[in-house]
Write a protein that holds these residues in place. Structure first.
Motif, short mmCIF file in Angstrom:
data_model
loop_
_atom_site.label_atom_id
_atom_site.label_comp_id
_atom_site.label_asym_id
_atom_site.label_seq_id
_atom_site.Cartn_x
_atom_site.Cartn_y
_atom_site.Cartn_z
N VAL A 1 5.21 13.15 4.43
CA VAL A 1 4.04 13.85 3.22
C VAL A 1 2.96 11.84 2.67
O VAL A 1 2.40 11.61 2.51
N VAL A 2 4.49 11.49 3.11
CA VAL A 2 3.68 9.81 2.98
C VAL A 2 2.46 9.37 4.15
O VAL A 2 1.34 9.00 4.51
N GLU A 3 2.84 9.80 5.75
CA GLU A 3 2.15 9.66 7.12
C GLU A 3 0.88 9.85 6.95
O GLU A 3 -0.31 9.72 7.12
N SER A 4 0.50 11.68 5.88
CA SER A 4 -0.58 12.37 5.77
C SER A 4 -1.68 11.51 5.47
O SER A 4 -2.30 11.94 4.59
N ASP A 5 -1.10 10.25 4.12
CA ASP A 5 -2.49 9.52 2.81
C ASP A 5 -3.34 8.87 3.98
O ASP A 5 -3.52 8.22 5.08
N ALA A 6 -4.16 9.64 3.78
CA ALA A 6 -5.96 9.16 4.58
C ALA A 6 -6.26 8.07 4.31
O ALA A 6 -6.98 7.42 5.46
N ASP A 7 -5.73 6.89 3.82
CA ASP A 7 -5.66 5.14 3.56
C ASP A 7 -5.36 5.01 4.03
O ASP A 7 -4.97 3.90 4.07
N LEU A 8 -4.16 5.20 4.24
CA LEU A 8 -3.14 4.14 5.28
C LEU A 8 -3.42 3.93 6.26
O LEU A 8 -4.37 4.46 7.58
N PRO A 9 -3.43 2.57 6.78
CA PRO A 9 -3.61 1.80 8.05
C PRO A 9 -2.57 2.37 9.28
O PRO A 9 -1.51 2.52 8.86
N GLN A 10 -3.19 2.35 10.57
CA GLN A 10 -2.38 2.67 11.27
C GLN A 10 -1.17 1.64 11.59
O GLN A 10 0.08 2.37 12.09
N SER A 11 -1.15 0.52 11.86
CA SER A 11 -0.19 0.04 11.61
C SER A 11 0.18 -0.44 9.87
O SER A 11 -0.47 -2.09 9.96
N ALA A 12 0.84 0.34 9.68
CA ALA A 12 1.04 0.18 7.80
C ALA A 12 2.05 -1.00 8.49
O ALA A 12 3.11 -1.16 8.98
N THR A 13 2.06 -1.83 7.10
CA THR A 13 3.19 -2.68 7.14
C THR A 13 4.18 -2.06 5.77
O THR A 13 3.82 -0.80 4.75
N LYS A 14 4.93 -2.57 5.14
CA LYS A 14 5.75 -2.14 4.58
C LYS A 14 4.85 -2.18 2.37
O LYS A 14 4.32 -0.80 2.05
N ILE A 15 3.92 -2.83 2.34
CA ILE A 15 3.02 -2.84 1.47
C ILE A 15 2.76 -2.08 1.84
O ILE A 15 1.83 -1.28 0.33
#
Length: 201
Positions: free
Chosen positions: A92-106
């Motif tokens: 569900v979180v992965e589907s977030d459109a605003d999530l950067p490809q190289s996501a940090t914990k923040i």
């Protein structure tokens, strides 16, 4: 996660480390492992109280790379579909459109906040048994099929009573859903901090 307790340390309150070592016995899914890992990772940032929601957010982060990068299933598949609540929450979180490809914990925690409504069901399901079952090795008189597991207020009161006789790793502070908290025993907290490389598990 390595549960390697230093045997040369003596705690005057006689913590039952044998029961602690059995906390992860017989897991039906991976939830116990991630719940305990989240507590250990968060333990230095709290004054001994952790909210269920905070722990679950940490669980999602800890499971992130296993699910998104390595495509591991965190529990058994039913009819070819994973029914694992933690794995589903990660997706569900992965589907977030605003999530950067190289996501940090923040970034991941921010995406969790944006997806809070869609995560509600998974989070609630994770709180039904996991916080209580993890400390079942300390609750000798409760069998796996005891009806008290489904009666949280009675179970919380029972855990408090047991805690008066022996130091449990944590007790549960009653509340609503994911707003319940665990209260970490200060002696167990010290033992964990003395024996685990916190943040590098």
């Amino acid at each position: 996660m390595k549960l390697d307790l230093c045997s040369d340390l003596i705690y005057t309150n006689n913590l039952d480390t044998d029961k602690f070592a059995r906390m992860l016995d017989d897991p039906s899914q991976c939830y116990k492992f991630y719940w305990l890992e989240a507590i250990i990772n968060l333990i230095t940032t709290t004054d001994n109280d952790l909210c269920f929601d905070q722990i679950i957010n940490e669980m999602i982060f800890e499971a992130w790379y296993s699910v998104t990068r390595y495509h591991l299933h965190l529990g058994p598949a039913i009819k070819g579909k994973s029914e694992n609540f933690l794995e589903h929450a990660v997706k569900v979180v992965e589907s977030d459109a605003d999530l950067p490809q190289s996501a940090t914990k923040i970034d991941i925690l921010a995406a969790i906040a944006r997806k809070e409504a869609k995560l509600k069901s998974d989070k609630n399901n994770l709180t039904i048994y996991v916080p209580y079952r993890l400390i079942s090795s300390f609750l000798d008189e409760l069998s796996g099929g005891d009806h008290m597991w489904d009666q949280h207020r009675r179970l919380i009161a029972y855990i408090e009573k047991i805690n008066e006789q022996q130091n449990l790793p944590y007790t549960i502070v009653d509340g609503r859903g994911i707003n319940k908290k665990i209260h970490i025993n200060k002696y167990w907290k010290q033992l964990i901090m003395d024996n685990f490389p916190v943040g590098t598990i």
